[in-house]
Design a protein around this motif. Structure first.
Motif, PDB file in Angstrom:
ATOM      1  N   PHE A   1     -57.986 -73.780  50.702  1.00 15.82           N
ATOM      2  CA  PHE A   1     -56.675 -73.773  50.052  1.00 15.82           C
ATOM      3  C   PHE A   1     -56.529 -74.973  49.120  1.00 15.82           C
ATOM      4  CE2 PHE A   1     -52.271 -75.345  50.070  1.00 15.82           C
ATOM      5  CZ  PHE A   1     -51.647 -74.287  49.432  1.00 15.82           C
ATOM      6  N   LEU A   2     -56.860 -76.167  49.635  1.00 17.14           N
ATOM      7  CA  LEU A   2     -56.670 -77.384  48.836  1.00 17.14           C
ATOM      8  C   LEU A   2     -57.604 -77.455  47.631  1.00 17.14           C
ATOM      9  CD1 LEU A   2     -56.202 -80.001  51.702  1.00 17.14           C
ATOM     10  CD2 LEU A   2     -54.462 -79.255  50.059  1.00 17.14           C
ATOM     11  N   TRP A   3     -58.866 -77.093  47.817  1.00 14.65           N
ATOM     12  CA  TRP A   3     -59.871 -77.298  46.771  1.00 14.65           C
ATOM     13  C   TRP A   3     -60.292 -76.007  46.089  1.00 14.65           C
ATOM     14  CZ3 TRP A   3     -58.349 -81.784  47.240  1.00 14.65           C
ATOM     15  CH2 TRP A   3     -58.383 -82.505  48.426  1.00 14.65           C
TER      16      TRP A   3
ATOM     17  N   PHE B   1     -45.560 -78.126  39.592  1.00 10.06           N
ATOM     18  CA  PHE B   1     -44.691 -79.228  40.006  1.00 10.06           C
ATOM     19  C   PHE B   1     -45.339 -80.603  39.903  1.00 10.06           C
ATOM     20  CE2 PHE B   1     -43.247 -75.533  42.493  1.00 10.06           C
ATOM     21  CZ  PHE B   1     -41.919 -75.488  42.108  1.00 10.06           C
ATOM     22  N   GLY B   2     -46.583 -80.687  39.483  1.00  9.24           N
ATOM     23  CA  GLY B   2     -47.336 -81.931  39.603  1.00  9.24           C
ATOM     24  C   GLY B   2     -47.987 -81.933  40.976  1.00  9.24           C
ATOM     25  N   ARG B   3     -48.854 -82.873  41.232  1.00  5.81           N
ATOM     26  CA  ARG B   3     -49.599 -82.885  42.495  1.00  5.81           C
ATOM     27  C   ARG B   3     -48.878 -83.733  43.531  1.00  5.81           C
ATOM     28  NH1 ARG B   3     -55.419 -85.341  42.448  1.00  5.81           N
ATOM     29  NH2 ARG B   3     -54.707 -85.334  40.329  1.00  5.81           N
TER      30      ARG B   3
ATOM     31  N   GLN C   1     -53.684 -75.408  43.719  1.00  6.94           N
ATOM     32  CA  GLN C   1     -53.639 -75.673  42.282  1.00  6.94           C
ATOM     33  C   GLN C   1     -52.375 -75.115  41.634  1.00  6.94           C
ATOM     34  OE1 GLN C   1     -55.977 -77.678  40.657  1.00  6.94           O
ATOM     35  NE2 GLN C   1     -54.336 -77.674  39.155  1.00  6.94           N
ATOM     36  N   GLY C   2     -51.893 -73.973  42.132  1.00 11.10           N
ATOM     37  CA  GLY C   2     -50.662 -73.398  41.583  1.00 11.10           C
ATOM     38  C   GLY C   2     -49.470 -74.319  41.754  1.00 11.10           C
ATOM     39  N   VAL C   3     -49.382 -74.984  42.897  1.00 11.37           N
ATOM     40  CA  VAL C   3     -48.310 -75.951  43.140  1.00 11.37           C
ATOM     41  C   VAL C   3     -48.457 -77.129  42.180  1.00 11.37           C
ATOM     42  CG1 VAL C   3     -47.351 -77.585  44.811  1.00 11.37           C
ATOM     43  CG2 VAL C   3     -48.008 -75.289  45.538  1.00 11.37           C
TER      44      VAL C   3
END
Length: 194
Positions: free
Chosen positions: A71-73, A84-86, A78-80
């Motif tokens: 999910f993270l990589w 919204f920025g990371r 990535q959509g978030v």
């Protein structure tokens, strides 16, 4: 079990229907994510249920590190980051998980409580108390589930519970649940996590 949460605090005049539409359109994308126990799509609205902020703050319970890392990589997060920025994504190691008395009900509200692990008592005693509290929460009327995890970098415990009503018997920040993706919830290990 591993817990993960990121919080996106939004302006006081932000139209929270934007988040509701986002979740309605994209929430189903994690309904079959491999390794995911559950993702609760959470919001708080300024002035509602005592919230001081507008916030989008999804909370995850992962069955596998591989699923969380995918999910993270591997594109999910990535959509978030694109929209919204990371945000900082907090992670905790699992301590306890229990299904609640209302396990079959729709989760409408969530409570998240963060608290420090005190310096004085033995760690085993602190954790035993957290595990017992998780079981107690799960036995309350209206509890869908209860979980606890620890961040050993900050020595902070998170207790997380889902509820079918807006009067949960848990202390902490109250969130509304917009959607629950729970492909691996039946596979989350029950009880103490060691």
């Amino acid at each position: 079990m591993h817990a993960l949460q990121y919080e996106i605090t939004l302006p006081a005049d932000y139209d929270m229907d934007v988040i509701r539409r986002r979740v309605a359109g994209k929430g189903h994308l994690l309904d079959r994510w491999d390794g995911l126990g559950l993702k609760a799509y959470l919001v708080r609205e300024r002035g509602v249920h005592g919230s001081p902020v507008n916030q989008y703050a999804p909370f995850y319970l992962w069955r596998t590190v591989a699923g969380m890392n995918a999910f993270l990589w591997g594109g999910g997060f990535q959509g978030v980051a694109d929209d919204f920025g990371r945000p900082a994504a907090r992670q905790w190691s699992g301590l306890a998980y229990e299904e609640g008395t209302a396990a079959g009900a729709d989760a409408r509200f969530a409570v998240r409580r963060l608290r420090p692990v005190p310096d004085g008592p033995a760690l085993a005693d602190v954790v035993a108390e957290v595990v017992a509290e998780t079981g107690r929460l799960a036995r309350e009327d209206g509890a869908v589930l209860a979980a606890a995890a620890v961040d050993t970098g900050r020595w902070q415990v998170v207790q997380f519970s889902l509820w079918e009503h807006d009067a949960p018997k848990a202390e902490g920040d109250l969130f509304q649940v917009l959607h629950l993706s729970a492909p691996g919830r039946p596979g989350l290990p029950r009880g103490r996590q060691w």
